[in-house]
Structures are given as structure tokens and as C-alpha cells.
Enzyme design. Structure first.
Site, PDB file in Angstrom:
ATOM      1  N   LYS A 175      -6.346 -31.672 -24.472  1.00 17.44           N
ATOM      2  CA  LYS A 175      -4.973 -31.555 -24.373  1.00 17.44           C
ATOM      3  C   LYS A 175      -4.432 -30.823 -25.581  1.00 17.44           C
ATOM      4  CE  LYS A 175      -1.753 -35.001 -22.578  1.00 17.44           C
ATOM      5  NZ  LYS A 175      -1.395 -36.436 -22.594  1.00 17.44           N
TER       6      LYS A 175
HETATM    7  C1  E4P Z   1       0.396 -37.924 -20.800  1.00 16.71           C
HETATM    8  O1  E4P Z   1      -0.211 -37.094 -20.603  1.00 16.71           O
HETATM    9  C2  E4P Z   1       1.664 -38.096 -21.582  1.00 16.71           C
HETATM   10  O2  E4P Z   1       1.332 -37.812 -23.021  1.00 16.71           O
HETATM   11  C3  E4P Z   1       2.494 -39.292 -21.350  1.00 16.71           C
HETATM   12  O3  E4P Z   1       2.600 -39.581 -20.170  1.00 16.71           O
HETATM   13  C4  E4P Z   1       3.743 -39.226 -22.164  1.00 16.71           C
HETATM   14  O4  E4P Z   1       4.410 -40.429 -21.495  1.00 16.71           O
HETATM   15  P1  E4P Z   1       5.879 -40.931 -22.365  1.00 16.71           P
HETATM   16  O5  E4P Z   1       7.046 -39.848 -22.288  1.00 16.71           O
HETATM   17  O6  E4P Z   1       6.278 -42.357 -21.770  1.00 16.71           O
HETATM   18  O7  E4P Z   1       5.471 -41.315 -23.863  1.00 16.71           O
END
Ligand code: E4P
Length: 214
Positions: A83
Site C-alpha cells: 500500500k
Molecule cells: C483501507 O484501505 C483504508 O485504510 C481504511 O478503509 C480507512 O478507513 P477510515 O477512514 O475509517 O480510517
């Protein structure tokens, strides 16, 4: 649509994976920190539980740091996806990594143009953040819809992971507009198969059956 779990909690992952519902897992530094466990240990354990892609995020902010971390992460298991944050350095890293065959998930996407740039740089996945957009009064589902339309029109190979999902409504809406994937928190996931009327219905059937048997 494929269903990913947005958690690093192995109990949640095992429970839902046993139902055959988990196509992949996404994590981020916040999600990992909640578990209070060693990063490498937890990511390797998740990657051994699920067959699908498991996203693990880099911490470095320069291209050099991201590429270096990505090469290490990619060796932890075959199903690791790296990521990378949506920045200029991130795009350069994605481009380099795609040439090495390392899969990437570009995170923190908030506009159509960011999604297009990530896909064009060679990202395997792009992650628009629905909930965080709604927090500032912007329609996150519309972003997913627009991205899907453009990816199809221009035949871009990246898949859209709708992220920052906060409700059942979000899941249903991104499915309706053609998101390839939704990544769903472990606490929200059970709501996908639950309904109070189902529970009431079971209770009534059992009550009536007991009365009939007397
Ligand atoms: C996933 O890839 C993201 O990092 C995650 O869904 C972020 O979620 P949030 O905005 O609730 O922290």
C-alpha cells in the site's frame, strides 16, 4: 463485487473467512497499531489465513524509502500487496514497483484525477475513501461511480477498492455503482448478513413450534 476485510484482527479474519466471504484484507498503520502486535508477525499470519491479496502499507515518504520497504514486504508472502500513499513520490514508486511485478494499492484517493493517475502509473488497486469524503460533505459513492466508468472507458486495469466504509448503506451503494471491491471493517461485516426481522422470525417459528408440540 469482492469483499475485503479492513482489519488486522486475526480472530475477525478467521471467523469471517470460515464463511467463505473474505476475498482479501486491507490494513494501514492505524489498523495495525490497534492490535499491539509486531507488524511483520501479524501481516504474515493474515497472509497465511486468507488466499486473496493482503495490503500492508509502507511508512516511508520518499520514493527510495517506499521502494525499499515494498521489496521487503513483498517477500513476506506471495499474496502481499504494497500500500502506497497517493503522492508524487508514491506514484514514482508505484511505477517502479509495477515494472518489478510487485502489486500495489494506492491509498488515500479523494478525486477522480488521483484515481486516474494511480491507475496510469501502474497501480494494481486504487482506494477511494468514501467515509472520509462524506465527513467533508463530498459524495464518495459518486467518486467510485465516476472512477469505474472511466476505468472501463479507458480500459485501465486497476481495480477499485472502496475504502473508509462506515455503514451497510455504503457497502450496498458502492456495489450498485460497480466498485470492484469493498473493504469492510470487521465490526461492520456481520451486519451484511444480519437483520432484526430474521432474528424475530426465527424466534417466532421456534415459539410456534413449541406450542404446536404441546
Ligand atoms: C483501507 O484501505 C483504508 O485504510 C481504511 O478503509 C480507512 O478507513 P477510515 O477512514 O475509517 O480510517
Amino acid at each position: 463485487m469482492k469483499f475485503f476485510l479492513d482489519t488486522a484482527n486475526v480472530d475477525e479474519i478467521k471467523r469471517i473467512n470460515e464463511l467463505g466471504l473474505v476475498d482479501g484484507v486491507t490494513t494501514n498503520p492505524t489498523i495495525i497499531s490497534r492490535e499491539g502486535r509486531d507488524f511483520e508477525e501479524v501481516v504474515k499470519e493474515i497472509a497465511s489465513i486468507v488466499e486473496g491479496p493482503v495490503s500492508a502499507e509502507v511508512i516511508g515518504l520518499t520514493t527510495e524509502e517506499m521502494v525499499k520497504e515494498a521489496r521487503v514486504l513483498a517477500k513476506w508472502a506471495e499474496n502481499i500487496v504494497v500500500k502506497i500513499p497517493m503522492t508524487e513520490d508514491g506514484l514514482r514508486a508505484v511505477h517502479l514497483l509495477s515494472k518489478e511485478g510487485i502489486k500495489t494499492n494506492v491509498t488515500l484517493i479523494f478525486t477522480v484525477s488521483q484515481g486516474l493517475m494511480a491507475a496510469k502509473a501502474g497501480a494494481t488497486y486504487v482506494s477511494p475513501f468514501i467515509g472520509r469524503l462524506e465527513d467533508i460533505g463530498v459524495d464518495g459513492v459518486a467518486l467510485v461511480e465516476n472512477l469505474r466508468e472511466l476505468f472501463d472507458f479507458y480500459q485501465l486495469e486497476a481495480e477499485i477498492i472502496s475504502a473508509s466504509i462506515r455503514s451497510l448503506k455504503h457497502v450496498e451503494e458502492v456495489a450498485e455503482v460497480g466498485s470492484h471491491i469493498a473493504t469492510i471493517p470487521g465490526t461492520l461485516f456481520p451486519k451484511l448478513w444480519s437483520h432484526p426481522l430474521t432474528d424475530n422470525g426465527i424466534a417466532t417459528f421456534l415459539k410456534d413450534w413449541e406450542a404446536f408440540k404441546k
